[in-house]
Scaffold this motif. Structure first.
Motif, mmCIF file in Angstrom:
data_model
loop_
_atom_site.group_PDB
_atom_site.id
_atom_site.type_symbol
_atom_site.label_atom_id
_atom_site.label_comp_id
_atom_site.label_asym_id
_atom_site.label_seq_id
_atom_site.Cartn_x
_atom_site.Cartn_y
_atom_site.Cartn_z
ATOM 1 N N PRO A 1 50.092 48.165 7.189
ATOM 2 C CA PRO A 1 50.366 48.384 5.765
ATOM 3 C C PRO A 1 50.794 47.101 5.079
ATOM 4 C CG PRO A 1 52.204 49.164 7.099
ATOM 5 C CD PRO A 1 51.145 48.729 8.070
ATOM 6 N N TYR A 2 50.568 47.044 3.765
ATOM 7 C CA TYR A 2 50.919 45.860 2.979
ATOM 8 C C TYR A 2 52.058 46.215 2.036
ATOM 9 C CZ TYR A 2 50.077 41.262 0.967
ATOM 10 O OH TYR A 2 50.207 39.951 0.588
ATOM 11 N N LEU B 1 48.345 55.316 13.778
ATOM 12 C CA LEU B 1 48.111 54.062 14.485
ATOM 13 C C LEU B 1 49.303 53.717 15.380
ATOM 14 C CD1 LEU B 1 46.498 52.121 11.546
ATOM 15 C CD2 LEU B 1 45.365 52.923 13.601
ATOM 16 N N PRO B 2 49.067 53.109 16.547
ATOM 17 C CA PRO B 2 47.799 52.543 16.996
ATOM 18 C C PRO B 2 46.907 53.481 17.787
ATOM 19 C CG PRO B 2 49.511 51.924 18.522
ATOM 20 C CD PRO B 2 50.168 52.774 17.460
ATOM 21 N N PHE C 1 61.942 55.228 12.182
ATOM 22 C CA PHE C 1 61.009 55.817 13.134
ATOM 23 C C PHE C 1 59.556 55.526 12.756
ATOM 24 C CE2 PHE C 1 58.523 59.494 14.719
ATOM 25 C CZ PHE C 1 58.810 59.406 16.075
ATOM 26 N N ALA C 2 59.139 55.976 11.594
ATOM 27 C CA ALA C 2 57.734 55.840 11.211
ATOM 28 C C ALA C 2 57.617 55.836 9.692
ATOM 29 C CB ALA C 2 56.896 56.974 11.800
ATOM 30 N N ILE C 3 56.453 55.432 9.216
ATOM 31 C CA ILE C 3 56.156 55.499 7.791
ATOM 32 C C ILE C 3 54.845 56.260 7.626
ATOM 33 C CG2 ILE C 3 55.098 53.186 7.874
ATOM 34 C CD1 ILE C 3 55.931 52.853 4.934
ATOM 35 N N ALA C 4 54.866 57.255 6.766
ATOM 36 C CA ALA C 4 53.684 58.081 6.495
ATOM 37 C C ALA C 4 53.154 57.715 5.111
ATOM 38 C CB ALA C 4 54.040 59.565 6.554
ATOM 39 N N VAL C 5 51.981 57.107 5.087
ATOM 40 C CA VAL C 5 51.363 56.679 3.831
ATOM 41 C C VAL C 5 50.406 57.788 3.386
ATOM 42 C CG1 VAL C 5 50.110 54.847 2.650
ATOM 43 C CG2 VAL C 5 51.529 54.306 4.649
ATOM 44 N N LEU C 6 50.566 58.226 2.135
ATOM 45 C CA LEU C 6 49.880 59.426 1.672
ATOM 46 C C LEU C 6 48.884 59.118 0.561
ATOM 47 C CD1 LEU C 6 53.062 61.704 1.370
ATOM 48 C CD2 LEU C 6 51.646 61.308 3.397
ATOM 49 N N PHE D 1 52.286 54.981 10.611
ATOM 50 C CA PHE D 1 52.509 53.715 11.310
ATOM 51 C C PHE D 1 53.888 53.745 11.957
ATOM 52 C CE2 PHE D 1 49.776 52.643 7.701
ATOM 53 C CZ PHE D 1 48.785 51.851 8.275
ATOM 54 N N ASP D 2 53.991 53.170 13.141
ATOM 55 C CA ASP D 2 55.307 52.881 13.714
ATOM 56 C C ASP D 2 55.974 51.863 12.798
ATOM 57 O OD1 ASP D 2 57.503 52.072 15.146
ATOM 58 O OD2 ASP D 2 56.405 51.525 16.957
#
Length: 328
Positions: free
Chosen positions: A109-110, A238-239, A296-301, A314-315
């Motif tokens: 992610p950016y 991912l991954p 923990f993680a990021i959930a991009v929606l 993503f972790d």
């Protein structure tokens, strides 16, 4: 002073720095282009860390080639040319960077805070930084990828793109036509006019869905989560390899079977952020006996008509550039 006059003054100062070997002045002027060049490298490579490295490589090459800048082209154009070829050289050496269908395992992610600050910059148009676009671009052969980005994203004329890539105008035009076909196949439901203005702000609908997603996650409300997902959800974590198109029920059942929302993975707190100009939920987990919630993680929606159409996970623990707090 107008932008054009400012640019001319910059280039005159730059040429003077080149002639005098003034490394500090050279760095000061080129540094102003760092963020947009890094976005360009990210589009080429889909990986934030590699984009950082290639931007630094661009500045190193620019210094080593400084005598070649005569002011015939704009400084910005000259730097983009160097950045493009640095990325092409990188890709040529990294044979593992050719994705198989639906798989771009090196995708990162950016962070929005690293995007150029000027909201009018074409390099930050929302559709051209979203994850689906970045993934689609990776399926283009490298020269097609470069031609497509220079022509259809940055809006360069064919002659300027051909000069940057050391190709003929006919070759660039042919590469662009083939690239457009692939992009339409990869993004069949997306707007394909990349150069027209696009909103940068999240809609109220998107914000509402993200809040509901986080609330359901914190309450371990599986039915609530299921209700937010489209029945043709595109899910990637991912991954792990591959993007899955699954029903809402199958998605939630899969998360439960992998251990989420079970004992030890059922005490959540969430915060919102944006990456790639997309809404995202940052998930924090508190293990039994731990006084703190840990990143923990990021959930991009990607949200369409009030439903989550795509979820890319993503972790978050190995990505310090996202600027997220380690604990809550």
């Amino acid at each position: 002073m107008t932008d054009a006059r400012l640019q001319g003054a910059d280039e005159a100062t730059f040429i003077a720095a080149v002639r005098s070997g003034d490394a500090a002045q050279f760095a000061l002027i080129t540094e102003r282009h760092r963020r947009e060049l890094q976005v360009h490298c990210y589009r080429m490579l889909a990986n934030y860390e590699d984009a950082q490295d290639m931007t630094q490589e661009t500045f190193l090459r620019a210094w080593n080639k400084r005598e070649s800048f005569k002011g015939h082209a704009a400084l910005r154009t000259w730097l983009y040319r160097i950045a493009t070829n640095a990325c092409l050289d990188f890709l040529e050496k990294r044979n593992d960077r050719t994705p198989v269908p639906s798989e771009v395992l090196y995708l990162q992610p950016y962070p929005d805070w690293m995007l150029p600050e000027d909201p009018q910059e074409s390099v930050v148009a929302r559709e051209t930084i979203e994850l689906a676009f970045i993934v689609a671009v990776q399926h283009l052969p490298t020269r097609q990828r470069a031609a497509f980005i220079l022509r259809d994203v940055l809006g360069w004329p064919a002659s300027k793109a051909a000069d940057a890539l050391e190709l003929t105008v006919a070759s660039v035009t042919s590469a662009l036509q083939r690239a457009r076909v692939t992009m339409r196949e990869q993004l069949p439901d997306r707007r394909l006019d990349w150069r027209s203005p696009a909103t940068h702000e999240l809609s109220d609908d998107e914000r509402s869905v993200v809040r509901s997603y986080m609330d359901a996650h914190e309450r371990n409300d599986l039915d609530g989560l299921m209700a937010l997902l489209r029945d043709d959800l595109r899910f990637t974590m991912l991954p792990d390899p591959g993007a899955l198109v699954v029903t809402a029920k199958d998605a939630v059942d899969g998360w439960v079977s992998s251990g989420l929302f079970q004992h030890g993975y059922d005490d959540w707190r969430c915060i919102t952020t944006t990456v790639n100009r997309m809404p995202a939920a940052v998930l924090y987990l508190r293990a039994p006996g731990d006084p703190e919630y840990r990143l923990f993680a990021i959930a991009v929606l990607h949200i369409v008509d009030g439903k989550i159409a795509e979820l890319t996970g993503f972790d978050a623990t190995d990505k310090p550039w996202l600027g997220l707090p380690a604990t809550l």
